[in-house]
Design a protein around this motif. Structure first.
Motif, PDB file in Angstrom:
ATOM      1  N   VAL A  30       7.746  -4.503  11.719  1.00 63.08           N
ATOM      2  CA  VAL A  30       6.809  -3.112  11.775  1.00 63.08           C
ATOM      3  C   VAL A  30       6.268  -3.035  10.234  1.00 63.08           C
ATOM      4  N   PHE A  31       4.948  -3.101  10.219  1.00 58.34           N
ATOM      5  CA  PHE A  31       4.010  -2.950   9.186  1.00 58.34           C
ATOM      6  C   PHE A  31       3.322  -1.622   9.136  1.00 58.34           C
ATOM      7  N   VAL A  32       3.400  -0.933   8.149  1.00 59.51           N
ATOM      8  CA  VAL A  32       2.711   0.459   7.878  1.00 59.51           C
ATOM      9  C   VAL A  32       1.437   0.366   6.757  1.00 59.51           C
ATOM     10  N   PHE A  33       0.234   0.192   6.853  1.00 64.36           N
ATOM     11  CA  PHE A  33      -0.807  -0.029   6.059  1.00 64.36           C
ATOM     12  C   PHE A  33      -1.453   1.552   5.792  1.00 64.36           C
ATOM     13  N   ASP A  34      -2.021   1.764   4.566  1.00 65.16           N
ATOM     14  CA  ASP A  34      -2.610   2.980   4.008  1.00 65.16           C
ATOM     15  C   ASP A  34      -4.048   2.841   4.600  1.00 65.16           C
ATOM     16  N   ALA A  35      -4.589   3.678   4.015  1.00 66.97           N
ATOM     17  CA  ALA A  35      -6.212   3.789   4.244  1.00 66.97           C
ATOM     18  C   ALA A  35      -6.971   2.658   3.849  1.00 66.97           C
ATOM     19  N   GLU A  36      -6.368   2.225   2.789  1.00 65.97           N
ATOM     20  CA  GLU A  36      -6.985   0.934   2.072  1.00 65.97           C
ATOM     21  C   GLU A  36      -6.629  -0.385   2.354  1.00 65.97           C
ATOM     22  N   PRO A  51       9.185   0.747  -3.755  1.00 68.57           N
ATOM     23  CA  PRO A  51       8.010  -0.058  -3.385  1.00 68.57           C
ATOM     24  C   PRO A  51       8.365  -1.017  -2.255  1.00 68.57           C
ATOM     25  N   GLY A  52       9.713  -1.155  -1.562  1.00 67.21           N
ATOM     26  CA  GLY A  52      10.193  -1.647  -0.403  1.00 67.21           C
ATOM     27  C   GLY A  52      10.377  -0.834   0.575  1.00 67.21           C
ATOM     28  N   ALA A  53       9.543   0.129   0.678  1.00 71.43           N
ATOM     29  CA  ALA A  53       9.585   1.116   1.805  1.00 71.43           C
ATOM     30  C   ALA A  53       9.008   0.454   3.263  1.00 71.43           C
ATOM     31  N   TRP A  54       8.075  -0.297   3.236  1.00 63.38           N
ATOM     32  CA  TRP A  54       7.630  -1.196   4.258  1.00 63.38           C
ATOM     33  C   TRP A  54       7.048  -2.597   3.726  1.00 63.38           C
TER      34      TRP A  54
END
Length: 479
Positions: free
Chosen positions: A107-113, A124-127
């Motif tokens: 499961v990966f979550v990416f921000d708008a960038e 830093p290890g949330a995702w």
């Protein structure tokens, strides 16, 4: 090579994107991610590739690329969803993959960038998840295995303003993640039976769900009797069950809805598909992951055809639940096409409303997910004139792959939607000839349950349209 194309309203190609590898399996995300007024298109491919495109200057430009490689694997993206998880006005993209490595993430979550999402206050290890911080969660730890079938949903499942992420895995488990990547606890009713962690409250993703509520009560709550096993009891397999989040009873609290296949015997054999509804973690969490009232004994489909080893084509359909009000009572129903060859509608209290047999005896006839819309735009009172028109697209059999990728036993293929004709006319194809036939006024789908059809005041306005495919025949819209 698979590409992403953009066309205008007249069918003219505006752009072509080639930044991902292999096929594009999961439905793409189309949204203005960063709120700058430009819409992005995000797609996931194979070899751990994810890409976002923007249409600018008459061409499709790559906005960013990202990777889902971990644990020594560069897996395929099989699920994708997007939402503003933390309410800051920017949209995050969630991608689920087929990773099966013991130290790999699904499961990966990416921000708008296109960077890994790091919510305010999180490390830093949330995702991605699962990661090293999950190994000791609640003592037992969390570990996923292969998300093969559009396995992600997003919604608010507790009382905080942030969104939760629901993911189903190939290890018979379903988990709910907070927006910061931590796992949500199930109700205190579920406690660990393992001697090393006896009595500890478990998270959503730390235990297998069984079809029988009695089995779950004895095993996960009372800790009595022999441990269940699929040779004797029926368990739930979530690998091809896309989860949905919705408020069925209109109490302001969302539930998790899915259609896991029920398995028994060794090797595992699907007995039916279950319409499961699980409560969220609202309030004190006492109902978290508990069966929603009316779904303690979930409605079941018929038994689908048993497919032997190596029988991958045509691929089975994915039982994705569509949650929509089709009866006009302001409470949504669950409508889904199931690989037993039928479309089902189940009410918010767990009552089966109807079943429509689109396969007509075909053992390898499958359909896509249901799409619902008010096609005639009548705008009248729901109880009097509103109608839901459900469209299911045809699923073609792709060329046989002599070297299927890892996890090919869970393969599913996605293809483009076919439009539903405005007049809801039925199409019957015979050889190379196609005939369009007007339906008789008042003709409605028959109920496979032997009961009444949904309580729609004007039944001539209610229709179900679908596309299905077998090896030897095609069936079109039926009313």
């Amino acid at each position: 090579m698979y590409s992403t194309f953009v066309f205008d309203a007249r069918g003219r190609q505006l752009g072509k994107g080639t930044a991902t590898k292999g096929r594009v399996y999961a439905p793409g995300v189309v949204a203005d991610l960063d709120g700058d007024g430009t819409t992005e298109i995000v797609v996931g491919g194979n070899e751990g590739t994810v890409a976002a495109y923007r249409l600018r200057g008459g061409a499709l430009q790559t906005a960013w690329t990202a990777s889902t490689a971990s644990g020594g694997q560069a897996p395929e993206a099989r699920g994708m969803a997007a939402a503003d998880l933390d309410g800051d006005g920017r949209t995050e993209v969630v991608v689920t993959t087929t990773n099966t490595a013991s130290d790999g993430a699904q499961v990966f979550v990416f921000d708008a960038e296109g960077d890994l999402y790091r919510p305010a206050g999180a490390g830093p290890g949330a995702w991605p998840r699962y990661n090293a911080s999950d190994r000791g969660f609640n003592g037992q730890g969390n570990q996923g295995y292969g998300a093969y079938g559009l396995n992600v949903g997003i919604g608010n499942l507790d009382d905080d303003p942030q969104m939760e992420i629901v993911v189903t895995f190939d290890n018979h488990q379903i988990n709910v993640f907070n927006h910061d990547g931590t796992s949500v606890l199930a109700s205190p009713w579920f406690t660990n039976r393992q001697s090393a962690f006896a009595g500890r409250r478990m998270g959503w993703g730390q235990f297998i769900r069984w079809l029988s509520p009695v089995v779950e009560r004895n095993h996960h709550h009372l800790h009595r009797g022999p441990w269940p096993h699929p040779r004797r009891q029926t368990w739930l397999q979530w690998t091809a069950s896309p989860p949905s989040v919705a408020d069925l009873n209109r109490d302001g609290r969302n539930e998790v809805i899915g259609l896991p296949n029920t398995e028994r015997k060794e090797p595992y054999e699907t007995q039916a598909y279950a319409f499961m509804v699980l409560d969220g973690a609202h309030g004190d969490g006492s109902r978290s992951a508990r069966r929603h009232p009316g779904f303690v004994n979930p409605p079941l489909s018929r038994k689908p055809a048993v497919r032997g080893s190596g029988d991958w084509y045509p691929p089975s359909g994915i039982p994705a639940p569509t949650v929509v009000d089709i009866t006009g009572d302001a409470r949504p129903e669950i409508v889904a096409s199931v690989p037993d060859g039928a479309v089902y509608a189940v009410g918010p209290t767990g009552r089966k409303l109807w079943r429509f047999d689109y396969a007509r005896g075909g053992r390898r006839t499958f359909a896509s997910e249901v799409v619902a819309a008010d096609l005639n735009r009548d705008g009248r009172a729901v109880a009097q004139r509103r109608a839901a028109h459900c469209a299911v697209r045809r699923r073609e059999a792709p060329p046989r792959d002599p070297h299927p990728p890892p996890g090919h036993q869970r393969e599913r293929h996605r293809h483009s939607r076919r439009p539903v004709h405005r007049r809801h006319r039925r199409r019957r194809e015979t050889g190379d000839r196609a005939h369009l036939i007007r339906p008789r006024p008042g003709r409605v789908p028959r109920s496979g349950f032997g009961g009444e059809l949904p309580a729609v005041a004007d039944r001539t306005r209610w229709a179900v349209a679908f596309r299905s495919r077998t090896r030897n025949r095609a069936v079109g819209t039926r009313r």
